[in-house]
Design a protein around this motif. Structure first.
Motif, PDB file in Angstrom:
ATOM      1  N   VAL A   1       0.853  -1.199   0.000  1.00 49.37           N
ATOM      2  CA  VAL A   1       0.000   0.000   0.000  1.00 49.37           C
ATOM      3  C   VAL A   1       0.888   1.247   0.000  1.00 49.37           C
ATOM      4  N   LYS A   2       1.931   1.237   0.810  1.00 44.20           N
ATOM      5  CA  LYS A   2       2.850   2.389   0.866  1.00 44.20           C
ATOM      6  C   LYS A   2       3.490   2.642  -0.497  1.00 44.20           C
ATOM      7  N   LYS A   3       3.927   1.585  -1.174  1.00 42.30           N
ATOM      8  CA  LYS A   3       4.526   1.733  -2.511  1.00 42.30           C
ATOM      9  C   LYS A   3       3.517   2.350  -3.478  1.00 42.30           C
TER      10      LYS A   3
ATOM     11  N   TRP B   1       3.794   5.999  -5.280  1.00 45.73           N
ATOM     12  CA  TRP B   1       3.767   6.119  -6.733  1.00 45.73           C
ATOM     13  C   TRP B   1       2.675   7.096  -7.155  1.00 45.73           C
ATOM     14  N   LEU B   2       1.501   6.952  -6.567  1.00 41.51           N
ATOM     15  CA  LEU B   2       0.388   7.832  -6.918  1.00 41.51           C
ATOM     16  C   LEU B   2       0.734   9.292  -6.613  1.00 41.51           C
TER      17      LEU B   2
ATOM     18  N   GLU C   1       3.729  10.668  -6.347  1.00 39.07           N
ATOM     19  CA  GLU C   1       4.806  11.097  -7.249  1.00 39.07           C
ATOM     20  C   GLU C   1       4.296  11.393  -8.658  1.00 39.07           C
ATOM     21  N   ASN C   2       3.156  10.811  -8.993  1.00 38.29           N
ATOM     22  CA  ASN C   2       2.587  10.993 -10.331  1.00 38.29           C
ATOM     23  C   ASN C   2       1.377  11.932 -10.338  1.00 38.29           C
ATOM     24  N   GLY C   3       1.251  12.708  -9.270  1.00 43.34           N
ATOM     25  CA  GLY C   3       0.249  13.769  -9.238  1.00 43.34           C
ATOM     26  C   GLY C   3      -1.146  13.380  -8.803  1.00 43.34           C
ATOM     27  N   PHE C   4      -1.324  12.189  -8.304  1.00 43.96           N
ATOM     28  CA  PHE C   4      -2.644  11.757  -7.829  1.00 43.96           C
ATOM     29  C   PHE C   4      -2.780  12.045  -6.335  1.00 43.96           C
ATOM     30  N   LYS C   5      -3.981  12.371  -5.930  1.00 44.36           N
ATOM     31  CA  LYS C   5      -4.258  12.625  -4.515  1.00 44.36           C
ATOM     32  C   LYS C   5      -5.461  11.780  -4.092  1.00 44.36           C
ATOM     33  N   PRO C   6      -5.248  10.485  -3.969  1.00 40.80           N
ATOM     34  CA  PRO C   6      -6.381   9.597  -3.668  1.00 40.80           C
ATOM     35  C   PRO C   6      -6.846   9.721  -2.220  1.00 40.80           C
TER      36      PRO C   6
END
Length: 115
Positions: A12-14, A18-19, A21-26
């Motif tokens: 989950v941390k990975k 990744w999210l 670092e790629n501009g996602f804010k889930p």
């Protein structure tokens, strides 16, 4: 986007890293604290297959008795176990617009489906 999992899980941390670092804010949904519904588990099983939603490699599965493990023979019996042992759900599950699109973390799959 919602990421379902437990916060102390390395996978989950990975995925969350990744999210980010790629501009996602889930939004993060801790299913140990907030729970999960049978309806949601059924949707995930329909999408990924119950054998992929049930994490048989994890500690929670291994702690179940042999009898409990042998009772899991189909989606219905898997969901019954998963509702009582949410840590046995493979994680994370990523939903976009309410639809499950990814399970676990594989960078190539995340790249392909989210970029």
């Amino acid at each position: 986007m919602t990421v379902y999992g437990i916060p102390n899980c390395n996978t989950v941390k990975k995925a969350m890293d990744w999210l980010a670092e790629n501009g996602f804010k889930p939004e993060f949904h801790d299913f140990k604290k907030k729970g999960i519904t049978a309806e949601q588990l059924n949707e995930w099983c329909d999408t990924f297959g119950w054998e992929n939603v049930l994490n048989k490699k994890g500690t929670t599965w291994r702690k179940l008795s042999l009898e409990q493990q042998q009772e899991v023979i189909d989606q219905h019996s898997a969901i019954k176990v998963l509702l009582m042992n949410t840590s046995a759900i493979k994680r994370p599950v990523v939903e976009v617009d309410g639809k499950a699109v990814l399970i676990s973390f594989n960078e190539e799959a995340y790249e392909r489906l989210l970029k």
